[in-house]
Design a protein around this motif. Structure first.
Motif, PDB file in Angstrom:
ATOM      1  N   ARG A 108      42.512  42.213  38.344  1.00 38.61           N
ATOM      2  CA  ARG A 108      43.972  42.047  38.304  1.00 38.61           C
ATOM      3  C   ARG A 108      44.607  43.375  37.903  1.00 38.61           C
ATOM      4  NH1 ARG A 108      41.992  38.891  34.322  1.00 38.61           N
ATOM      5  NH2 ARG A 108      42.545  36.966  35.354  1.00 38.61           N
ATOM      6  N   ASP A 109      45.842  43.525  38.281  1.00 39.79           N
ATOM      7  CA  ASP A 109      46.652  44.691  37.914  1.00 39.79           C
ATOM      8  C   ASP A 109      46.191  45.998  38.554  1.00 39.79           C
ATOM      9  OD1 ASP A 109      48.181  43.006  36.280  1.00 39.79           O
ATOM     10  OD2 ASP A 109      46.850  43.342  34.573  1.00 39.79           O
ATOM     11  N   HIS A 110      45.285  45.931  39.524  1.00 38.30           N
ATOM     12  CA  HIS A 110      44.874  47.135  40.237  1.00 38.30           C
ATOM     13  C   HIS A 110      45.295  47.003  41.691  1.00 38.30           C
ATOM     14  CE1 HIS A 110      41.916  47.051  36.850  1.00 38.30           C
ATOM     15  NE2 HIS A 110      42.488  48.221  36.704  1.00 38.30           N
ATOM     16  N   VAL A 111      45.740  48.100  42.268  1.00 40.53           N
ATOM     17  CA  VAL A 111      46.218  48.070  43.648  1.00 40.53           C
ATOM     18  C   VAL A 111      45.286  48.906  44.523  1.00 40.53           C
ATOM     19  CG1 VAL A 111      48.127  48.655  45.196  1.00 40.53           C
ATOM     20  CG2 VAL A 111      48.609  47.727  42.916  1.00 40.53           C
ATOM     21  N   GLU A 112      44.760  48.261  45.541  1.00 41.15           N
ATOM     22  CA  GLU A 112      43.978  48.917  46.580  1.00 41.15           C
ATOM     23  C   GLU A 112      44.194  48.052  47.822  1.00 41.15           C
ATOM     24  OE1 GLU A 112      39.935  50.682  45.822  1.00 41.15           O
ATOM     25  OE2 GLU A 112      39.372  49.286  47.407  1.00 41.15           O
ATOM     26  N   LEU A 113      45.244  48.367  48.537  1.00 39.08           N
ATOM     27  CA  LEU A 113      45.648  47.550  49.682  1.00 39.08           C
ATOM     28  C   LEU A 113      44.595  47.593  50.786  1.00 39.08           C
ATOM     29  CD1 LEU A 113      49.399  48.595  49.730  1.00 39.08           C
ATOM     30  CD2 LEU A 113      48.412  46.501  48.781  1.00 39.08           C
ATOM     31  N   PRO A 114      44.452  46.517  51.548  1.00 39.65           N
ATOM     32  CA  PRO A 114      45.395  45.422  51.694  1.00 39.65           C
ATOM     33  C   PRO A 114      45.125  44.227  50.764  1.00 39.65           C
ATOM     34  CG  PRO A 114      43.747  45.238  53.416  1.00 39.65           C
ATOM     35  CD  PRO A 114      43.423  46.479  52.609  1.00 39.65           C
ATOM     36  N   ASP A 115      43.928  44.070  50.237  1.00 45.12           N
ATOM     37  CA  ASP A 115      43.592  42.843  49.507  1.00 45.12           C
ATOM     38  C   ASP A 115      43.896  42.883  48.015  1.00 45.12           C
ATOM     39  OD1 ASP A 115      42.574  41.256  51.712  1.00 45.12           O
ATOM     40  OD2 ASP A 115      40.922  42.691  51.783  1.00 45.12           O
TER      41      ASP A 115
ATOM     42  N   PRO B  69      45.718  38.499  40.522  1.00 46.37           N
ATOM     43  CA  PRO B  69      44.327  38.150  40.203  1.00 46.37           C
ATOM     44  C   PRO B  69      43.548  37.778  41.465  1.00 46.37           C
ATOM     45  CG  PRO B  69      45.864  37.001  38.748  1.00 46.37           C
ATOM     46  CD  PRO B  69      46.680  37.648  39.822  1.00 46.37           C
ATOM     47  N   ILE B  70      42.324  38.304  41.567  1.00 44.32           N
ATOM     48  CA  ILE B  70      41.486  38.041  42.734  1.00 44.32           C
ATOM     49  C   ILE B  70      40.018  38.001  42.294  1.00 44.32           C
ATOM     50  CG2 ILE B  70      41.465  40.494  43.351  1.00 44.32           C
ATOM     51  CD1 ILE B  70      41.309  39.626  46.306  1.00 44.32           C
TER      52      ILE B  70
END
Length: 155
Positions: free
Chosen positions: A113-120, A125-126
């Motif tokens: 969670r709270d990390h960005v690495e597009l697209p997913d 939360p993932i």
């Protein structure tokens, strides 16, 4: 020895696992113990992110097992065997967590969670991985034996 209590998926399921006898532990001590990371592979992540998620899964499983005979024996192994398996889709990973929890096998879901690495990875939360073990080869849950080894991300 008493029973160890572990928390399952989403920290809302409690599972009690009988502690093994000292005679059973003798067979578990040694190089045959291994930790498992099951990596979700239906999402796009960089090799570095995949490595980090697997690392989180190994650490969560190792720390979660401390105080158990297998966990303490594994902690004495340097560096100890670690195996990464291909978990497939979110649905397969959730089913695996359910199956393991119903069998009383502690598993440690890793939620990024709270990390960005597009697209997913947009900061939400993932579920990315599951940590399990340590187990001996003979005691590896049947559900894990059906999974393939993770062979790396496809470019």
């Amino acid at each position: 020895m008493g029973d160890d209590v572990y928390r399952g998926f989403a920290h809302d399921l409690k599972t009690t696992i009988p502690a093994p006898s000292s005679a059973q532990v003798e067979g578990h001590i040694g190089d045959d113990l291994r930790l498992y990371s099951i990596l979700r592979t239906d999402i796009t992540m960089s090799q570095g992110k995949a490595n980090a998620q697997c690392g989180h899964a190994y650490v969560a499983a190792a720390i979660g097992a401390l105080g158990t005979p297998e966990g303490d024996a594994y902690a004495r192994l340097i560096p100890g065997t670690k195996i990464c398996l291909d978990g497939g889709s979110l649905q397969k990973m959730q089913l695996l967590i359910e199956q393991l929890s119903l069998q009383g096998i502690p598993c440690f879901p890793i939620i990024d969670r709270d990390h960005v690495e597009l697209p997913d990875f947009d900061g939400s939360p993932i579920l990315t991985a599951i940590g399990l073990g340590p187990f001996t080869r003979a005691d590896t849950p049947r559900a894990l034996r059906k999974l393939k080894l993770f062979k790396g991300l496809q470019a």
